[in-house]
Design an enzyme around this catalytic site. Structure first.
Site, PDB file in Angstrom:
ATOM      1  N   LYS A  22     -19.280  58.733 -29.524  1.00 49.10           N
ATOM      2  CA  LYS A  22     -19.573  58.769 -28.078  1.00 49.10           C
ATOM      3  C   LYS A  22     -18.313  59.148 -27.301  1.00 49.10           C
ATOM      4  CE  LYS A  22     -19.564  54.755 -25.689  1.00 49.10           C
ATOM      5  NZ  LYS A  22     -18.628  54.697 -24.552  1.00 49.10           N
ATOM      6  N   ASN A  23     -17.179  58.527 -27.667  1.00 48.61           N
ATOM      7  CA  ASN A  23     -15.970  58.695 -26.858  1.00 48.61           C
ATOM      8  C   ASN A  23     -15.215  59.993 -27.132  1.00 48.61           C
ATOM      9  OD1 ASN A  23     -16.714  56.343 -25.685  1.00 48.61           O
ATOM     10  ND2 ASN A  23     -15.227  55.067 -26.767  1.00 48.61           N
ATOM     11  N   CYS A 116     -16.273  47.681 -13.820  1.00 54.50           N
ATOM     12  CA  CYS A 116     -17.496  47.460 -14.576  1.00 54.50           C
ATOM     13  C   CYS A 116     -17.393  46.042 -15.144  1.00 54.50           C
ATOM     14  CB  CYS A 116     -17.643  48.496 -15.684  1.00 54.50           C
ATOM     15  SG  CYS A 116     -16.534  48.207 -17.034  1.00 54.50           S
ATOM     16  N   ARG A 121     -10.935  48.416 -14.213  1.00 54.42           N
ATOM     17  CA  ARG A 121     -10.885  49.808 -14.700  1.00 54.42           C
ATOM     18  C   ARG A 121     -10.239  50.758 -13.676  1.00 54.42           C
ATOM     19  NH1 ARG A 121     -14.808  50.076 -18.829  1.00 54.42           N
ATOM     20  NH2 ARG A 121     -13.666  51.838 -19.680  1.00 54.42           N
ATOM     21  N   ASP A 308     -12.891  47.758 -28.847  1.00 57.00           N
ATOM     22  CA  ASP A 308     -14.331  48.019 -28.915  1.00 57.00           C
ATOM     23  C   ASP A 308     -14.993  47.349 -30.125  1.00 57.00           C
ATOM     24  OD1 ASP A 308     -14.131  51.451 -27.649  1.00 57.00           O
ATOM     25  OD2 ASP A 308     -13.905  49.487 -26.704  1.00 57.00           O
ATOM     26  N   ARG A 400     -26.535  52.894 -24.235  1.00 57.81           N
ATOM     27  CA  ARG A 400     -25.493  53.815 -23.757  1.00 57.81           C
ATOM     28  C   ARG A 400     -24.669  54.340 -24.925  1.00 57.81           C
ATOM     29  NH1 ARG A 400     -21.719  51.542 -19.232  1.00 57.81           N
ATOM     30  NH2 ARG A 400     -20.907  53.613 -19.712  1.00 57.81           N
TER      31      ARG A 400
HETATM   32  C1  EPZ Z   1     -11.756  54.345 -23.308  1.00 61.03           C
HETATM   33  O1  EPZ Z   1     -11.897  53.792 -22.014  1.00 61.03           O
HETATM   34  C2  EPZ Z   1     -13.089  54.091 -23.985  1.00 61.03           C
HETATM   35  N1  EPZ Z   1     -14.158  54.739 -23.240  1.00 61.03           N
HETATM   36  C3  EPZ Z   1     -13.351  52.591 -24.070  1.00 61.03           C
HETATM   37  O2  EPZ Z   1     -14.557  52.416 -24.820  1.00 61.03           O
HETATM   38  C4  EPZ Z   1     -12.207  51.936 -24.840  1.00 61.03           C
HETATM   39  O3  EPZ Z   1     -12.415  50.551 -24.873  1.00 61.03           O
HETATM   40  C5  EPZ Z   1     -10.877  52.248 -24.138  1.00 61.03           C
HETATM   41  O4  EPZ Z   1     -10.716  53.684 -24.041  1.00 61.03           O
HETATM   42  C6  EPZ Z   1      -9.679  51.678 -24.871  1.00 61.03           C
HETATM   43  O5  EPZ Z   1      -9.636  52.187 -26.155  1.00 61.03           O
HETATM   44  C7  EPZ Z   1     -14.342  56.072 -23.387  1.00 61.03           C
HETATM   45  O6  EPZ Z   1     -13.626  56.729 -24.107  1.00 61.03           O
HETATM   46  C8  EPZ Z   1     -15.484  56.677 -22.612  1.00 61.03           C
HETATM   47  P1  EPZ Z   1      -8.099  53.169 -21.036  1.00 61.03           P
HETATM   48  P2  EPZ Z   1     -10.775  54.119 -20.896  1.00 61.03           P
HETATM   49  O7  EPZ Z   1      -7.844  54.088 -19.914  1.00 61.03           O
HETATM   50  O8  EPZ Z   1     -10.235  55.483 -21.110  1.00 61.03           O
HETATM   51  C9  EPZ Z   1      -5.932  50.298 -17.940  1.00 61.03           C
HETATM   52  C10 EPZ Z   1     -16.699  51.630 -25.254  1.00 61.03           C
HETATM   53  O9  EPZ Z   1     -17.107  50.472 -25.494  1.00 61.03           O
HETATM   54  N2  EPZ Z   1      -5.800  51.499 -17.112  1.00 61.03           N
HETATM   55  O10 EPZ Z   1      -7.441  53.417 -22.345  1.00 61.03           O
HETATM   56  O11 EPZ Z   1     -11.319  53.772 -19.574  1.00 61.03           O
HETATM   57  C11 EPZ Z   1      -7.389  49.877 -18.107  1.00 61.03           C
HETATM   58  O12 EPZ Z   1      -7.788  49.064 -17.013  1.00 61.03           O
HETATM   59  C12 EPZ Z   1     -15.685  51.843 -24.145  1.00 61.03           C
HETATM   60  O13 EPZ Z   1     -17.047  52.663 -25.879  1.00 61.03           O
HETATM   61  C13 EPZ Z   1      -4.977  51.453 -15.997  1.00 61.03           C
HETATM   62  O14 EPZ Z   1      -4.354  50.441 -15.701  1.00 61.03           O
HETATM   63  O15 EPZ Z   1      -9.662  53.045 -21.292  1.00 61.03           O
HETATM   64  C14 EPZ Z   1      -7.376  49.119 -19.402  1.00 61.03           C
HETATM   65  O16 EPZ Z   1      -6.932  47.805 -19.157  1.00 61.03           O
HETATM   66  C15 EPZ Z   1     -15.353  50.562 -23.397  1.00 61.03           C
HETATM   67  N3  EPZ Z   1      -4.872  52.565 -15.216  1.00 61.03           N
HETATM   68  C16 EPZ Z   1      -6.316  49.857 -20.235  1.00 61.03           C
HETATM   69  O17 EPZ Z   1      -5.530  50.603 -19.283  1.00 61.03           O
HETATM   70  C17 EPZ Z   1      -5.542  53.726 -15.513  1.00 61.03           C
HETATM   71  O18 EPZ Z   1      -5.406  54.719 -14.769  1.00 61.03           O
HETATM   72  C18 EPZ Z   1      -6.888  50.839 -21.243  1.00 61.03           C
HETATM   73  O19 EPZ Z   1      -7.770  51.679 -20.537  1.00 61.03           O
HETATM   74  C19 EPZ Z   1      -6.383  53.750 -16.649  1.00 61.03           C
HETATM   75  C20 EPZ Z   1      -6.488  52.623 -17.441  1.00 61.03           C
END
Ligand code: EPZ
Length: 421
Positions: A22-23, A116, A121, A308, A400
């Site tokens: 998915k990702n 969410c 996020r 995840d 999803r």
């Molecule tokens: C991706 O989300 C995945 N989603 C998530 O999978 C996964 O848990 C996550 O990466 C971590 O591996 C998709 O790929 C669609 P991040 P993403 O940006 O990109 C903080 C699932 O279950 N952060 O790596 O949104 C954020 O709040 C989903 O399939 C900032 O502070 O995750 C989090 O605490 C859930 N500022 C951490 O970084 C930003 O601008 C990691 O987030 C962006 C993120």
């Protein structure tokens, strides 16, 4: 709304084939906007999130044909530069169209995703990265208004309060392919899905190196003008989820079509617990019959233990004798499955970012409520192991991110059916 009705207590056995990731699918569909040629994507899972992304790119101007997990997509010209709130609120990954829209049309208007269930996020790192490439960004009335006539390469560090960001790394990479000059992303995410997106972009004619490390170099190109056929990687989280299904039901299942290199930290945990996981040429044999031991899990960015997979392991550890702990370091509110597992008899205490789990002998079936994608998978896993009947409500969360989940589980011998509330 729909729900799963599960009659637990049966050991799973047989073989399950893992779907595409998915990702990877979500950013790669968005990345296909970077070229006006036809792109053919293989191994695309049929998921609600994929359908939402396809709805979005069609509104932008893509022509698509999606059958048998093969997606033909072509965007000869753009007819919109906007990702509206009603789509983005359903799926935050809609923001992946930011980079391609700016690259192709010099502007984009994308709704802020909002928070969410699992946390606020934020997207500050996405905005920081795009600004470094010369994008003028104004956030107004819940929308990101982005504009740039000339993207220019730059050095961008994406270290955030929780380590790095998968989404920001991908978004900056997408925009940087069209920037004049070279972009160096430091503190880049190393997840396999980031590597998959980079490899796809290189297929389209981009010049990206370092993917999979914390430093990715993108040599900006004139518009990517190659169409391509590309097969996305298998879903490591789906593979891990089915491995937990084999372990939690004391079953013996073969998981095929997965890439074991993407699961090292998860396989290490199974070994620590005492679940036998045998590597085979095309996947994994999981034997959950033996005695299991409690363990401690520390969630970390790849190649660490994936956030995840945390909820699924919480379900498994809940019925293993002894005291286990899980420390969730990535998201602020990702223990929501705990209260539902406790309704099934689990003994879990949450102390800040750590869950302390005292193993109980058995789950008892109950009515439970899904709250987010991986929490809903954890509740299904608990229901498979539980004595009696479990009803998991609001399974739209699960649809999803898992393709034909109950169909695959039934083929492994589970007694699970989908019904309307
Ligand atoms: C991706 O989300 C995945 N989603 C998530 O999978 C996964 O848990 C996550 O990466 C971590 O591996 C998709 O790929 C669609 P991040 P993403 O940006 O990109 C903080 C699932 O279950 N952060 O790596 O949104 C954020 O709040 C989903 O399939 C900032 O502070 O995750 C989090 O605490 C859930 N500022 C951490 O970084 C930003 O601008 C990691 O987030 C962006 C993120």
């Amino acid at each position: 709304m729909e729900r799963f009705v599960i009659d637990g207590g049966r050991r799973l056995s047989g073989e399950v084939k893992i779907s595409g990731a998915k990702n990877s699918a979500l950013p790669i569909i968005a990345a296909s906007l970077l070229t006006d040629r036809e792109v053919v994507l293989e191994n695309i899972p049929r998921l609600n999130d994929v359908d939402t992304m396809l709805q979005l790119v069609k509104s932008i101007g893509s022509k698509i044909n999606f059958t048998n997990n093969i997606l033909h997509i072509q965007t000869p010209k753009l007819k919109s530069f906007e990702a509206p709130y009603d789509i983005v609120r359903k799926m935050r990954a809609s923001y992946y169209v930011l980079g391609p829209l700016i690259a192709r049309a010099g502007r984009a208007r994308v709704s802020l995703p909002g928070g969410c269930a699992i946390g606020p996020r934020p997207i500050d790192l996405h905005i920081k990265g795009l600004k470094a490439l010369g994008v003028r960004i104004e956030v107004k009335a819940g929308y990101i208004n982005a504009e740039s006539r000339h993207l220019r390469g730059n050095r961008v560090d994406l270290q955030g309060p929780k380590g790095t960001s998968v989404g920001a790394t991908i978004n900056v990479m997408l925009a940087a392919t069209a920037a004049k000059g070279t972009t160096e992303i430091t503190s880049a995410a190393c997840e396999p899905e980031v590597v998959d997106v980079a490899n796809f972009l290189n297929h389209l004619g981009a010049k990206i190196s370092g993917q999979g490390t914390h430093t990715i170099i993108i040599k900006g190109q004139k518009p990517l003008n190659r169409g391509q056929r590309y097969r996305i990687i298998p879903d490591r989280i789906e593979a891990g989820t089915f491995a937990v299904a084999g372990a939690i039901t004391r079953g013996r299942i073969r998981i095929t079509g997965c890439n074991l290199e993407h699961l090292t930290a998860v396989l290490d945990k199974f070994n620590e617990i005492g679940v036998v996981v045998k590597v085979m040429d095309d996947g994994l044999l999981v034997d959950g019959a033996g005695r299991k031991r409690a363990t401690n899990i520390f969630v970390a960015p790849y190649p660490g233990f994936p956030t995840d997979m945390q909820a699924q392991f919480m379900a498994l550890l809940s019925i293993i004798p002894g005291t286990s702990t899980i420390k969730e370091t990535i998201f602020e509110n990702r223990f929501m499955q705990a209260v539902e597992l406790m309704r099934m008899g689990a003994d879990i205490t949450i102390e800040g970012d750590t869950a302390v789990i005292n193993g109980v002998r058995k789950f008892s079936g109950a009515y439970v409520m899904a709250s987010d994608l991986r929490a809903s998978a954890a509740l299904v896993l608990a229901g498979l192991a539980a004595k009696g009947r479990t009803v998991v409500r609001r399974i739209y969360h699960l649809d999803r991110g898992y393709e034909k989940f109950e169909v695959k589980l039934r083929r492994l011998g589970a007694r699970i059916r989908r019904e309307s509330e």
